[in-house]
Motif scaffolding. Structure first.
Motif, PDB file in Angstrom:
ATOM      1  N   HIS A 176      32.930  32.447  32.596  1.00 15.83           N
ATOM      2  CA  HIS A 176      33.498  33.791  32.761  1.00 15.83           C
ATOM      3  C   HIS A 176      33.113  34.676  31.579  1.00 15.83           C
ATOM      4  O   HIS A 176      32.634  35.808  31.759  1.00 15.83           O
ATOM      5  N   HIS A 188      34.980  43.861  34.977  1.00 15.44           N
ATOM      6  CA  HIS A 188      35.176  42.934  36.096  1.00 15.44           C
ATOM      7  C   HIS A 188      34.755  43.559  37.426  1.00 15.44           C
ATOM      8  O   HIS A 188      35.348  43.293  38.464  1.00 15.44           O
ATOM      9  N   LYS A 207      31.475  39.987  39.332  1.00 14.09           N
ATOM     10  CA  LYS A 207      31.952  39.019  40.318  1.00 14.09           C
ATOM     11  C   LYS A 207      30.796  38.342  41.051  1.00 14.09           C
ATOM     12  O   LYS A 207      30.820  37.130  41.309  1.00 14.09           O
ATOM     13  N   TYR A 216      30.394  34.351  40.780  1.00 14.85           N
ATOM     14  CA  TYR A 216      30.532  33.553  42.002  1.00 14.85           C
ATOM     15  C   TYR A 216      29.219  32.917  42.432  1.00 14.85           C
ATOM     16  O   TYR A 216      29.228  31.909  43.144  1.00 14.85           O
TER      17      TYR A 216
END
Length: 241
Positions: free
Chosen positions: A201, A211, A216, A220
């Motif tokens: 992260h 973010h 993301k 992911y």
């Protein structure tokens, strides 16, 4: 995004941190357990505008504070025979015939000996127990996290600047705009997959500082299981053992 901040006190809410940021267009309210209420506002916002936001959102803020309080009240109270597990070690708290608090045993099983004629729930003893555990957590973090961070950075082709450790009340990790990563020593109480999630992260933040969708998508793509891990991590708190 440059920012300046100050504090104000509301009779119902209590202390509120106001962070004014250049480039911010909307007001954002942050409420997390063990943290002061924080409102991010555009740099041009007047105190009257900020007060209006607080008045408009007060009912929601108070409800959220009540929920957070229920979590804060779960803060660990160490007792006789309490067992705490970390990534590499295990602690058992025992009241013994000793004149002061002592750490006994050796890796991976420790005993924190507390004088039997004292109230173990006394705040001074509670703080002392936590300090002993944190001392070992810091050692675990310094032994494990640097190499693990290097390994994950190499594997996924990230570059970061410095790596430091802290003992924050809420955040598991952070990354500055200069690529300096800070990891919480309390990570050493989490399962391996969650430690890796926090490290990855923060590595993603070396490319995407916010973010947003880019962040993301990158996170992911590396960890398709990230949504599941994020859900599971809600069951863990830095102040709750």
């Amino acid at each position: 995004m440059n920012a300046k901040y100050y504090y104000l006190v509301d009779n119902d809410i209590g202390k509120i941190k106001i962070v004014q940021k250049n480039g911010l267009k909307n007001f954002n309210i942050r409420l997390k357990p063990f943290e002061v209420v924080t409102i991010s506002s555009p740099a041009s916002a007047s105190k009257k505008q900020i007060s209006n936001v607080i008045a408009r959102k007060k009912k929601w803020i108070l409800e959220k504070q009540a929920f957070n309080k229920s979590i804060e009240q779960k803060r660990t109270v160490f007792e006789h025979r309490t067992t705490i597990k970390t990534f590499f070690n295990q602690f058992t708290i025992e009241q013994k015939d000793t004149d002061r608090m002592r750490l006994k045993g050796k890796r991976p099983e420790y005993v924190i000996a507390v004088p039997e004629n004292f109230d173990i729930k006394n705040p001074a003893f509670q703080s002392g127990i936590k300090n002993i555990i944190d001392y070992v957590l810091k050692d675990e973090a310094s032994r494990y996290l640097p190499e693990r961070t290097k390994e994950l950075a190499r594997r996924y082709k990230f570059r970061y600047n410095n790596l430091t450790f802290r003992n924050n009340k809420t955040r598991w990790g952070s990354c500055s705009t200069r690529g300096n990563i800070s990891l919480n020593i309390q990570l050493m109480r989490l399962p391996a997959m969650m430690i890796d999630y926090v490290i990855i992260h923060e590595l993603c933040h070396t490319i995407h500082p916010n973010h947003g969708q880019g962040f993301k998508k990158l996170l992911y793509s590396i960890l398709p299981e990230a949504p599941h891990i994020e859900k599971e991590m809600k069951n863990f708190r830095t102040q709750i053992y």
